[in-house]
Write a protein that holds these residues in place. Structure first.
Motif, PDB file in Angstrom:
ATOM      1  N   LEU A 124       0.803  -1.220   0.000  1.00  0.00           N
ATOM      2  CA  LEU A 124       0.000   0.000   0.000  1.00  0.00           C
ATOM      3  C   LEU A 124       0.841   1.278   0.000  1.00  0.00           C
ATOM      4  CD1 LEU A 124      -2.626  -1.129   2.665  1.00  0.00           C
ATOM      5  CD2 LEU A 124      -2.844  -1.230   0.180  1.00  0.00           C
ATOM      6  N   VAL A 125       2.154   1.129   0.171  1.00  0.00           N
ATOM      7  CA  VAL A 125       3.025   2.294   0.325  1.00  0.00           C
ATOM      8  C   VAL A 125       2.922   3.243  -0.862  1.00  0.00           C
ATOM      9  CG1 VAL A 125       5.425   3.033   0.406  1.00  0.00           C
ATOM     10  CG2 VAL A 125       4.652   1.209   1.897  1.00  0.00           C
ATOM     11  N   ASP A 126       2.944   2.718  -2.064  1.00  0.00           N
ATOM     12  CA  ASP A 126       2.934   3.562  -3.265  1.00  0.00           C
ATOM     13  C   ASP A 126       1.553   3.675  -3.900  1.00  0.00           C
ATOM     14  OD1 ASP A 126       5.750   4.066  -3.215  1.00  0.00           O
ATOM     15  OD2 ASP A 126       6.062   2.026  -3.960  1.00  0.00           O
ATOM     16  N   MET A 127       0.542   3.274  -3.146  1.00  0.00           N
ATOM     17  CA  MET A 127      -0.811   3.263  -3.710  1.00  0.00           C
ATOM     18  C   MET A 127      -1.393   4.673  -3.733  1.00  0.00           C
ATOM     19  SD  MET A 127      -4.069   0.989  -2.540  1.00  0.00           S
ATOM     20  CE  MET A 127      -5.669   1.189  -3.314  1.00  0.00           C
ATOM     21  N   LEU A 226       1.816   6.452  21.023  1.00  0.00           N
ATOM     22  CA  LEU A 226       2.240   5.986  19.703  1.00  0.00           C
ATOM     23  C   LEU A 226       2.239   4.457  19.659  1.00  0.00           C
ATOM     24  CD1 LEU A 226       3.399   6.521  16.892  1.00  0.00           C
ATOM     25  CD2 LEU A 226       5.664   6.664  17.928  1.00  0.00           C
ATOM     26  N   SER A 227       2.699   3.822  20.722  1.00  0.00           N
ATOM     27  CA  SER A 227       2.703   2.362  20.793  1.00  0.00           C
ATOM     28  C   SER A 227       1.277   1.817  20.782  1.00  0.00           C
ATOM     29  CB  SER A 227       3.421   1.891  22.060  1.00  0.00           C
ATOM     30  OG  SER A 227       4.782   2.265  22.035  1.00  0.00           O
ATOM     31  N   ARG A 228       0.367   2.531  21.454  1.00  0.00           N
ATOM     32  CA  ARG A 228      -1.041   2.087  21.477  1.00  0.00           C
ATOM     33  C   ARG A 228      -1.659   2.181  20.076  1.00  0.00           C
ATOM     34  NH1 ARG A 228      -1.002   4.291  26.790  1.00  0.00           N
ATOM     35  NH2 ARG A 228      -1.476   6.398  26.047  1.00  0.00           N
ATOM     36  N   ILE A 229      -1.300   3.211  19.347  1.00  0.00           N
ATOM     37  CA  ILE A 229      -1.813   3.353  17.974  1.00  0.00           C
ATOM     38  C   ILE A 229      -1.317   2.196  17.108  1.00  0.00           C
ATOM     39  CG2 ILE A 229      -1.674   4.750  15.868  1.00  0.00           C
ATOM     40  CD1 ILE A 229      -1.625   7.231  17.663  1.00  0.00           C
ATOM     41  N   ASN A 230      -0.040   1.869  17.226  1.00  0.00           N
ATOM     42  CA  ASN A 230       0.518   0.761  16.443  1.00  0.00           C
ATOM     43  C   ASN A 230      -0.153  -0.560  16.803  1.00  0.00           C
ATOM     44  OD1 ASN A 230       2.296   2.330  14.984  1.00  0.00           O
ATOM     45  ND2 ASN A 230       3.984   2.077  16.426  1.00  0.00           N
ATOM     46  N   ALA A 231      -0.487  -0.730  18.100  1.00  0.00           N
ATOM     47  CA  ALA A 231      -1.153  -1.967  18.524  1.00  0.00           C
ATOM     48  C   ALA A 231      -2.599  -2.005  18.040  1.00  0.00           C
ATOM     49  CB  ALA A 231      -1.108  -2.080  20.048  1.00  0.00           C
ATOM     50  N   GLU A 232      -3.245  -0.851  18.028  1.00  0.00           N
ATOM     51  CA  GLU A 232      -4.645  -0.779  17.591  1.00  0.00           C
ATOM     52  C   GLU A 232      -4.770  -0.956  16.084  1.00  0.00           C
ATOM     53  OE1 GLU A 232      -8.473   2.318  17.751  1.00  0.00           O
ATOM     54  OE2 GLU A 232      -6.530   2.905  18.598  1.00  0.00           O
ATOM     55  N   TYR A 233      -3.753  -0.472  15.355  1.00  0.00           N
ATOM     56  CA  TYR A 233      -3.783  -0.531  13.892  1.00  0.00           C
ATOM     57  C   TYR A 233      -2.519  -1.237  13.377  1.00  0.00           C
ATOM     58  CZ  TYR A 233      -7.243   3.238  14.473  1.00  0.00           C
ATOM     59  OH  TYR A 233      -8.318   4.005  14.842  1.00  0.00           O
ATOM     60  N   PRO A 234      -2.460  -2.570  13.478  1.00  0.00           N
ATOM     61  CA  PRO A 234      -1.260  -3.283  13.003  1.00  0.00           C
ATOM     62  C   PRO A 234      -0.930  -2.994  11.546  1.00  0.00           C
ATOM     63  CG  PRO A 234      -2.695  -4.765  14.242  1.00  0.00           C
ATOM     64  CD  PRO A 234      -3.459  -3.492  14.053  1.00  0.00           C
ATOM     65  N   VAL A 235      -1.953  -2.799  10.724  1.00  0.00           N
ATOM     66  CA  VAL A 235      -1.699  -2.522   9.305  1.00  0.00           C
ATOM     67  C   VAL A 235      -0.980  -1.188   9.146  1.00  0.00           C
ATOM     68  CG1 VAL A 235      -3.950  -1.414   8.908  1.00  0.00           C
ATOM     69  CG2 VAL A 235      -2.727  -2.436   6.995  1.00  0.00           C
ATOM     70  N   PHE A 236      -1.255  -0.233  10.028  1.00  0.00           N
ATOM     71  CA  PHE A 236      -0.582   1.068   9.968  1.00  0.00           C
ATOM     72  C   PHE A 236       0.881   0.926  10.360  1.00  0.00           C
ATOM     73  CE2 PHE A 236       0.720   4.980  12.248  1.00  0.00           C
ATOM     74  CZ  PHE A 236       0.709   5.858  11.175  1.00  0.00           C
ATOM     75  N   GLY A 241       6.367   1.035   8.605  1.00  0.00           N
ATOM     76  CA  GLY A 241       7.649   0.355   8.495  1.00  0.00           C
ATOM     77  C   GLY A 241       8.085   0.195   7.057  1.00  0.00           C
ATOM     78  N   ALA A 242       7.134  -0.165   6.181  1.00  0.00           N
ATOM     79  CA  ALA A 242       7.451  -0.331   4.760  1.00  0.00           C
ATOM     80  C   ALA A 242       7.825   1.009   4.130  1.00  0.00           C
ATOM     81  CB  ALA A 242       6.255  -0.949   4.035  1.00  0.00           C
ATOM     82  N   ARG A 243       7.131   2.063   4.525  1.00  0.00           N
ATOM     83  CA  ARG A 243       7.442   3.392   3.993  1.00  0.00           C
ATOM     84  C   ARG A 243       8.826   3.854   4.455  1.00  0.00           C
ATOM     85  NH1 ARG A 243       3.327   8.418   4.749  1.00  0.00           N
ATOM     86  NH2 ARG A 243       4.494   8.759   6.669  1.00  0.00           N
ATOM     87  N   ALA A 244       9.119   3.574   5.731  1.00  0.00           N
ATOM     88  CA  ALA A 244      10.437   3.935   6.258  1.00  0.00           C
ATOM     89  C   ALA A 244      11.539   3.158   5.543  1.00  0.00           C
ATOM     90  CB  ALA A 244      10.490   3.670   7.761  1.00  0.00           C
ATOM     91  N   MET A 245      11.280   1.880   5.276  1.00  0.00           N
ATOM     92  CA  MET A 245      12.264   1.055   4.565  1.00  0.00           C
ATOM     93  C   MET A 245      12.492   1.592   3.154  1.00  0.00           C
ATOM     94  SD  MET A 245      14.366  -1.455   4.273  1.00  0.00           S
ATOM     95  CE  MET A 245      14.183  -2.905   5.313  1.00  0.00           C
ATOM     96  N   PHE A 354      10.114  -0.355  16.050  1.00  0.00           N
ATOM     97  CA  PHE A 354      10.221  -1.729  15.586  1.00  0.00           C
ATOM     98  C   PHE A 354       8.982  -2.158  14.802  1.00  0.00           C
ATOM     99  CE2 PHE A 354       9.796  -6.350  16.083  1.00  0.00           C
ATOM    100  CZ  PHE A 354      10.985  -6.723  15.490  1.00  0.00           C
ATOM    101  N   THR A 355       9.194  -2.589  13.552  1.00  0.00           N
ATOM    102  CA  THR A 355       8.166  -3.228  12.729  1.00  0.00           C
ATOM    103  C   THR A 355       8.840  -4.384  11.991  1.00  0.00           C
ATOM    104  OG1 THR A 355       8.556  -1.947  10.701  1.00  0.00           O
ATOM    105  CG2 THR A 355       7.083  -0.977  12.346  1.00  0.00           C
TER     106      THR A 355
END
Length: 447
Positions: A124-127, A226-236, A241-245, A354-355
């Motif tokens: 989804l990064v380049d979508m 921020l950690s809670r957001i990542n846990a609530e939205y694993p796809v995000f 992580g993919a965008r950062a990579m 971490f992702t």
């Protein structure tokens, strides 16, 4: 009308991933469920070819082993729900598709066990979310071609079998699967997953922007949020992580191709050798001749999978991560090259959260260093005074005792216990020829 979904024959590997033949693993339970459903439903009237295919898929979803404690499938309840779904199918087909999709998406969002049923973030990064219909069609086709529908169905099956579902909710899921089959399955099935994935990324992005809101640094409460957001939205989290990579990929490769050396504690190198040795012997037998597996991609894939499992051990990951981060930080501090300093700073930021993408980069760096260590023997085992002269030393009992004594002298009890556990699994086994080949191979793996 057999579909390509779960297209598995009796002698194929079982769908559950056990490695056993289907007929020797989950097939008997699947056939029992399918027989019970057919008996109950045929008693209420005929079953079409499409209906038989649907029942086959549902029987697999409820019959395969998902490594969980559960009672037998309630085929009476399932039969009742399926009959109700089929009675309403015409109404669904001629009714509001948008309303039905919203019902499916609500289940995908509300059921905790459905959190894994998302489009991978890297796709989804380049979508372009503002794409027109033709462009969206191409995007959807690319996504479908990249994914395994069966894996999604297994995730859905796990949710149905472990979560709290009303009859109405199960019926909606069954409609979703059934209509997907009528539409060639993949596109009809994947569309609501795509919608939910994109919506959750947008929601998480909005929450993230509120946290930062012009700040250069976050306090602890904001980091926790921020950690809670990542846990609530694993796809995000996966998407970020993919965008950062993507953004750091060239800089990371430049650093890995340069003179920067990651000197991992010998403990991690030795532990991985022992872990892979024991796993290889268990999988392939006590003695493996190099000419059997040396030219096979399977053993390299197995090697990579073993690294995934190994690096998730707490006693290992902390040491590997600290080595990478501290090496990068030290290099950034000491270099006078402003271009390199900027690259190192960017890569350090990448490793701060971490992702999966960070994990993959960590694994790549570790394995490259591992190859480098074994291709340059003899090498010291840290400051223990012990020298590794050849790879065969690592399976030598005398070497093992010397190194354990060193760890004990440093008070590293957890490390000693882990090394002893691993060594005990391979003790008195013959070193597989292929192991020497794999560890001494100078492969460069890009992150």
């Amino acid at each position: 009308m057999p579909s390509e979904v779960f297209n598995v024959e009796r002698n194929d590997e079982c769908v559950c991933g056990s490695g056993k033949k289907y007929k020797k693993c989950c097939l008997p339970k699947v056939e029992k469920i399918q027989s019970s459903l057919m008996k109950a439903i045929e008693g209420e009237g005929g079953v079409t070819a499409e209906g038989r295919e649907f029942l086959r898929i549902i029987s697999i979803m409820y019959g395969i082993d998902l490594d969980m404690d559960e009672s037998e499938a309630d085929t009476e309840r399932l039969s009742r729900i399926i009959l109700q779904a089929w009675e309403e199918e015409e109404q669904i087909l001629t009714g509001s598709t948008e309303e039905f999709m919203e019902a499916v998406e609500k289940i995908l969002r509300d059921k905790p066990e459905m959190k894994s049923v998302r489009i991978p973030g890297f796709l989804l990064v380049d979508m372009d979310t503002d794409a027109d219909d033709d462009e969206m069609e191409d995007i959807m086709n690319e996504i479908v071609d990249s994914l395994s529908i069966e894996e999604y169905l297994i995730d859905v099956a796990y949710s149905l079998r472990t979560g709290e579902y009303t009859d109405e909710e199960i019926k909606i899921v069954f409609h979703w699967i059934s209509l997907g089959l009528l539409a060639g399955f993949a596109r009809g099935f994947m569309l609501p997953i795509l919608h939910v994935s994109l919506r959750e990324i947008d929601e998480a992005q909005e929450k993230l922007e509120k946290i930062f809101d012009g700040k250069d640094e976050l306090n602890q409460d904001e980091m926790d949020e921020l950690s809670r957001i990542n846990a609530e939205y694993p796809v995000f989290a996966e998407y970020m992580g993919a965008r950062a990579m993507r953004d750091v990929q060239d800089d990371l490769n430049d650093i890995m191709d340069g003179e920067l050396s990651f000197r991992f504690p010998f403990y991690t190198i030795y532990a991985f050798y022992l872990k892979f040795f024991a796993a290889t012997v268990k999988m392939f037998g006590d003695v493996i001749k190099g000419n059997v597996l040396d030219n096979s991609d399977n053993i390299l894939n197995y090697f990579s999978d073993a690294a995934d499992e190994f690096l998730q051990e707490d006693v290992i990951f902390e040491k590997v991560y600290d080595c990478i981060y501290n090496t990068l930080a030290e290099a950034e501090k000491n270099t006078d090259d402003e271009t390199l300093k900027a690259k190192l700073s960017k890569v350090l930021d990448f490793f701060s959260f971490f992702t999966y993408e960070q994990f993959f980069a960590i694994k790549t760096i570790f394995l490259n260093s591992l190859y480098g260590y074994f291709s340059s023997l003899p090498q010291p085992a840290d400051d223990s005074g012990i020298t590794v002269k050849s790879i065969d030393d690592l399976s030598n009992p005398e070497f093992f005792e010397q190194y354990v004594s060193y760890l004990e002298s440093r008070g590293l009890k957890k490390e000693v216990d882990y090394i002893k556990e691993l060594y005990g699994e391979m003790e008195n086994k013959t070193v597989p020829d292929v192991l020497n080949s794999i560890f001494s191979r100078k492969n460069e793996v890009k992150g």
